[in-house]
Design a protein around this motif. Structure first.
Motif, mmCIF file in Angstrom:
data_model
loop_
_atom_site.group_PDB
_atom_site.id
_atom_site.type_symbol
_atom_site.label_atom_id
_atom_site.label_comp_id
_atom_site.label_asym_id
_atom_site.label_seq_id
_atom_site.Cartn_x
_atom_site.Cartn_y
_atom_site.Cartn_z
ATOM 1 N N ARG A 177 0.876 -1.174 0.000
ATOM 2 C CA ARG A 177 0.000 0.000 0.000
ATOM 3 C C ARG A 177 0.914 1.225 0.000
ATOM 4 O O ARG A 177 1.842 1.307 0.799
ATOM 5 C CB ARG A 177 -0.921 0.022 1.213
ATOM 6 C CG ARG A 177 -1.897 1.223 1.173
ATOM 7 C CD ARG A 177 -2.900 1.198 2.292
ATOM 8 N NE ARG A 177 -3.752 0.031 2.147
ATOM 9 C CZ ARG A 177 -4.302 -0.622 3.174
ATOM 10 N NH1 ARG A 177 -4.085 -0.221 4.426
ATOM 11 N NH2 ARG A 177 -5.070 -1.675 2.965
ATOM 12 N N TYR A 178 0.647 2.140 -0.884
ATOM 13 C CA TYR A 178 1.483 3.321 -1.058
ATOM 14 C C TYR A 178 0.592 4.567 -1.129
ATOM 15 O O TYR A 178 -0.625 4.468 -1.289
ATOM 16 C CB TYR A 178 2.358 3.190 -2.308
ATOM 17 C CG TYR A 178 1.557 3.065 -3.585
ATOM 18 C CD1 TYR A 178 1.236 4.205 -4.323
ATOM 19 C CD2 TYR A 178 1.104 1.833 -4.043
ATOM 20 C CE1 TYR A 178 0.486 4.101 -5.486
ATOM 21 C CE2 TYR A 178 0.353 1.730 -5.197
ATOM 22 C CZ TYR A 178 0.047 2.870 -5.917
ATOM 23 O OH TYR A 178 -0.705 2.775 -7.057
ATOM 24 N N PHE A 179 1.213 5.718 -1.022
ATOM 25 C CA PHE A 179 0.474 6.980 -1.024
ATOM 26 C C PHE A 179 1.295 8.077 -1.693
ATOM 27 O O PHE A 179 2.480 7.887 -1.986
ATOM 28 C CB PHE A 179 0.112 7.387 0.423
ATOM 29 C CG PHE A 179 1.308 7.728 1.267
ATOM 30 C CD1 PHE A 179 1.680 9.050 1.467
ATOM 31 C CD2 PHE A 179 2.082 6.731 1.852
ATOM 32 C CE1 PHE A 179 2.790 9.370 2.237
ATOM 33 C CE2 PHE A 179 3.193 7.036 2.617
ATOM 34 C CZ PHE A 179 3.550 8.364 2.817
ATOM 35 N N CYS A 180 0.653 9.209 -1.910
ATOM 36 C CA CYS A 180 1.324 10.404 -2.435
ATOM 37 C C CYS A 180 1.564 11.338 -1.251
ATOM 38 O O CYS A 180 0.604 11.734 -0.572
ATOM 39 C CB CYS A 180 0.442 11.075 -3.487
ATOM 40 S SG CYS A 180 1.091 12.665 -4.058
ATOM 41 N N VAL A 181 2.805 11.684 -0.981
ATOM 42 C CA VAL A 181 3.133 12.521 0.175
ATOM 43 C C VAL A 181 2.350 13.840 0.180
ATOM 44 O O VAL A 181 1.696 14.159 1.171
ATOM 45 C CB VAL A 181 4.660 12.764 0.287
ATOM 46 C CG1 VAL A 181 4.974 13.800 1.358
ATOM 47 C CG2 VAL A 181 5.389 11.454 0.578
ATOM 48 N N PRO A 182 2.347 14.629 -0.914
ATOM 49 C CA PRO A 182 1.618 15.904 -0.847
ATOM 50 C C PRO A 182 0.105 15.750 -0.756
ATOM 51 O O PRO A 182 -0.586 16.685 -0.352
ATOM 52 C CB PRO A 182 1.986 16.619 -2.151
ATOM 53 C CG PRO A 182 3.140 15.902 -2.720
ATOM 54 C CD PRO A 182 3.110 14.512 -2.162
ATOM 55 N N HIS A 183 -0.439 14.586 -1.132
ATOM 56 C CA HIS A 183 -1.893 14.409 -1.185
ATOM 57 C C HIS A 183 -2.382 13.280 -0.284
ATOM 58 O O HIS A 183 -3.452 12.726 -0.504
ATOM 59 C CB HIS A 183 -2.336 14.189 -2.641
ATOM 60 C CG HIS A 183 -1.915 15.326 -3.517
ATOM 61 N ND1 HIS A 183 -0.890 15.207 -4.424
ATOM 62 C CD2 HIS A 183 -2.354 16.602 -3.566
ATOM 63 C CE1 HIS A 183 -0.715 16.382 -5.026
ATOM 64 N NE2 HIS A 183 -1.589 17.246 -4.525
ATOM 65 N N GLU A 184 -1.604 12.952 0.731
ATOM 66 C CA GLU A 184 -2.016 11.888 1.656
ATOM 67 C C GLU A 184 -3.319 12.264 2.360
ATOM 68 O O GLU A 184 -4.206 11.421 2.524
ATOM 69 C CB GLU A 184 -0.911 11.615 2.678
ATOM 70 C CG GLU A 184 -1.250 10.485 3.624
ATOM 71 C CD GLU A 184 -0.161 10.201 4.642
ATOM 72 O OE1 GLU A 184 -0.323 9.201 5.373
ATOM 73 O OE2 GLU A 184 0.825 10.960 4.727
ATOM 74 N N ALA A 185 -3.469 13.530 2.767
ATOM 75 C CA ALA A 185 -4.692 13.968 3.456
ATOM 76 C C ALA A 185 -5.922 13.849 2.555
ATOM 77 O O ALA A 185 -7.039 13.684 3.041
ATOM 78 C CB ALA A 185 -4.535 15.393 3.958
ATOM 79 N N ALA A 186 -5.713 13.904 1.251
ATOM 80 C CA ALA A 186 -6.813 13.749 0.284
ATOM 81 C C ALA A 186 -7.053 12.271 -0.029
ATOM 82 O O ALA A 186 -7.820 11.952 -0.937
ATOM 83 C CB ALA A 186 -6.513 14.519 -0.994
ATOM 84 N N GLU A 187 -6.370 11.390 0.715
ATOM 85 C CA GLU A 187 -6.490 9.946 0.572
ATOM 86 C C GLU A 187 -6.059 9.438 -0.812
ATOM 87 O O GLU A 187 -6.684 8.546 -1.385
ATOM 88 C CB GLU A 187 -7.895 9.469 0.922
ATOM 89 C CG GLU A 187 -8.264 9.778 2.361
ATOM 90 C CD GLU A 187 -9.656 9.320 2.749
ATOM 91 O OE1 GLU A 187 -10.270 8.522 2.010
ATOM 92 O OE2 GLU A 187 -10.115 9.754 3.808
ATOM 93 N N MET A 188 -4.985 10.017 -1.305
ATOM 94 C CA MET A 188 -4.393 9.526 -2.556
ATOM 95 C C MET A 188 -3.530 8.327 -2.209
ATOM 96 O O MET A 188 -2.347 8.456 -1.890
ATOM 97 C CB MET A 188 -3.595 10.615 -3.267
ATOM 98 C CG MET A 188 -3.103 10.217 -4.640
ATOM 99 S SD MET A 188 -2.390 11.614 -5.524
ATOM 100 C CE MET A 188 -1.869 10.803 -7.035
#
Length: 138
Positions: free
Chosen positions: A117-128
């Motif tokens: 499971r991975y995410f986008c650092v700048p858009h983690e709060a947007a649940e990217m």
């Protein structure tokens, strides 16, 4: 003598250009033949598309930033605000593409089976957030 020098110079120039062109074509063919992408994931404004994929161990995934903003592909709990946005199978190393500007590409070969499971650092709060399920090769 002058004619001979021109002839030799022309031959050398032709040989140099011919060798350079052939080498470039060979490198391009070799690169295309050795890297096969199991799937391509697009990074839109705040989503990974598709956000869940299944591949076989040893395959490579390609991410392309098709948006107008910077993104990352990150599976590193040390960089996550919410650790539930990161899952790595035992034995897998953290993943971090670094910042990917619009149009940039990140490739990653998955050699350890399991769920990532991975995410986008700048858009983690947007649940990217996205997932790659890596199955064992039969």
């Amino acid at each position: 003598m002058k004619y001979c020098n021109i002839l030799i110079l022309s031959f050398c120039l032709f040989t140099l250009i011919s060798c350079n062109t052939n080498d470039t074509e060979t490198e391009q063919l070799s690169e295309n033949d050795t890297v096969q992408y199991a799937v391509t994931i697009e990074m839109t404004d705040v989503t990974f598309e598709p956000d869940h994929v299944t591949i076989i161990e040893g395959e490579t995934v390609r991410w392309i930033n098709t948006s107008q903003v910077t993104h990352t592909v990150t599976a590193d709990s040390g960089l996550a605000v919410d650790n539930s946005n990161v899952i790595l199978p035992r034995g897998a190393e953290p993943i971090n593409s670094g910042s990917l500007a619009p149009g940039e590409i990140f490739d990653y070969r998955f050699d350890v089976p399991g769920l990532y499971r991975y995410f986008c650092v700048p858009h983690e709060a947007a649940e990217m957030v996205g997932e790659v399920l890596v199955e064992t090769q039969n």
